[in-house]
Scaffold this motif. Structure first.
Motif, PDB file in Angstrom:
ATOM      1  N   ALA A  84      11.188 -51.701  37.783  1.00 34.06           N
ATOM      2  CA  ALA A  84      10.049 -52.628  37.775  1.00 34.06           C
ATOM      3  C   ALA A  84       8.798 -51.975  37.204  1.00 34.06           C
ATOM      4  O   ALA A  84       8.096 -52.566  36.372  1.00 34.06           O
ATOM      5  N   SER A  85       8.482 -50.758  37.640  1.00 36.96           N
ATOM      6  CA  SER A  85       7.277 -50.097  37.138  1.00 36.96           C
ATOM      7  C   SER A  85       7.430 -49.712  35.670  1.00 36.96           C
ATOM      8  O   SER A  85       6.501 -49.863  34.884  1.00 36.96           O
ATOM      9  N   LEU A  86       8.617 -49.239  35.286  1.00 38.74           N
ATOM     10  CA  LEU A  86       8.852 -48.926  33.868  1.00 38.74           C
ATOM     11  C   LEU A  86       8.739 -50.178  33.010  1.00 38.74           C
ATOM     12  O   LEU A  86       8.167 -50.140  31.917  1.00 38.74           O
ATOM     13  N   SER A  87       9.266 -51.269  33.503  1.00 37.39           N
ATOM     14  CA  SER A  87       9.213 -52.522  32.758  1.00 37.39           C
ATOM     15  C   SER A  87       7.765 -52.942  32.513  1.00 37.39           C
ATOM     16  O   SER A  87       7.386 -53.278  31.388  1.00 37.39           O
ATOM     17  N   ALA A  88       6.955 -52.899  33.545  1.00 38.94           N
ATOM     18  CA  ALA A  88       5.541 -53.269  33.408  1.00 38.94           C
ATOM     19  C   ALA A  88       4.807 -52.299  32.489  1.00 38.94           C
ATOM     20  O   ALA A  88       3.998 -52.709  31.650  1.00 38.94           O
ATOM     21  N   ASP A  95      -2.535 -51.976  30.442  1.00 36.97           N
ATOM     22  CA  ASP A  95      -2.770 -52.929  31.526  1.00 36.97           C
ATOM     23  C   ASP A  95      -2.193 -52.392  32.830  1.00 36.97           C
ATOM     24  O   ASP A  95      -2.778 -52.575  33.891  1.00 36.97           O
ATOM     25  N   PHE A  96      -1.032 -51.744  32.737  1.00 40.79           N
ATOM     26  CA  PHE A  96      -0.370 -51.220  33.935  1.00 40.79           C
ATOM     27  C   PHE A  96      -1.127 -50.033  34.514  1.00 40.79           C
ATOM     28  O   PHE A  96      -1.259 -49.903  35.719  1.00 40.79           O
ATOM     29  N   LEU A  97      -1.626 -49.163  33.630  1.00 42.67           N
ATOM     30  CA  LEU A  97      -2.263 -47.933  34.086  1.00 42.67           C
ATOM     31  C   LEU A  97      -3.559 -47.716  33.302  1.00 42.67           C
ATOM     32  O   LEU A  97      -3.564 -47.120  32.221  1.00 42.67           O
ATOM     33  N   LYS A  98      -4.636 -48.236  33.832  1.00 46.81           N
ATOM     34  CA  LYS A  98      -5.945 -48.077  33.189  1.00 46.81           C
ATOM     35  C   LYS A  98      -6.260 -46.591  33.050  1.00 46.81           C
ATOM     36  O   LYS A  98      -6.126 -45.829  34.000  1.00 46.81           O
ATOM     37  N   GLY A  99      -6.610 -46.175  31.843  1.00 47.42           N
ATOM     38  CA  GLY A  99      -6.948 -44.781  31.599  1.00 47.42           C
ATOM     39  C   GLY A  99      -5.789 -43.940  31.096  1.00 47.42           C
ATOM     40  O   GLY A  99      -5.934 -42.739  30.898  1.00 47.42           O
ATOM     41  N   THR A 100      -4.621 -44.566  30.862  1.00 49.58           N
ATOM     42  CA  THR A 100      -3.492 -43.805  30.334  1.00 49.58           C
ATOM     43  C   THR A 100      -3.825 -43.283  28.940  1.00 49.58           C
ATOM     44  O   THR A 100      -4.585 -43.901  28.198  1.00 49.58           O
ATOM     45  N   ARG A 101      -3.281 -42.136  28.611  1.00 52.98           N
ATOM     46  CA  ARG A 101      -3.465 -41.589  27.259  1.00 52.98           C
ATOM     47  C   ARG A 101      -2.396 -42.093  26.303  1.00 52.98           C
ATOM     48  O   ARG A 101      -2.480 -41.835  25.106  1.00 52.98           O
TER      49      ARG A 101
END
Length: 124
Positions: A84-88, A95-101
């Protein structure tokens, strides 16, 4: 209790789609990821971490990789890379992880997401 029914139904219907990915198709889609990630024997961290064993793994645990503070915070909060988390994340990383590089915009097709996850599962 009746208010929870739509959520339970949505999760129940979404789960088979995740499980039905095609690893061979996922290998082709994964070509988009190869500029930054490796999988398989001898895989090493590059711009992104090596992804062997990623499905079911706690986030932020690839040895020797310098994660963004956003991912480190999510890892500290218990993020696990389940289907589920990988899919998102694969659909819309920012959108899933604000601030991701991760600069990748995401996979637009749900089938591509499911296929990549199926492919990643072949690399424990």
């Amino acid at each position: 209790m009746p208010r929870a029914l739509p959520l339970v139904l949505a999760l129940t219907l979404a789960t088979p789609a995740l499980a039905d990915g095609d690893a061979a198709s996922g290998e082709k889609v994964f070509r988009k990821c190869k500029a930054c990630h490796q999988v398989g024997e001898g895989a090493e961290n590059r711009t992104g971490p090596a992804l062997n064993g990623i499905v079911g793994k706690a986030a932020g645990t690839a040895e020797g990789f310098d994660y963004s503070s956003a991912l480190q915070d999510a890892a500290a909060d218990g993020l696990v890379w389940d289907e589920a988390s990988l899919s998102a994340y694969l659909a819309k990383p920012r959108d899933f992880l604000k601030g991701t590089r991760m600069s990748f915009a995401g996979l637009r097709k749900e089938d591509d997401v499911a296929d990549v996850i199926a492919f990643l599962k072949t690399h424990p």
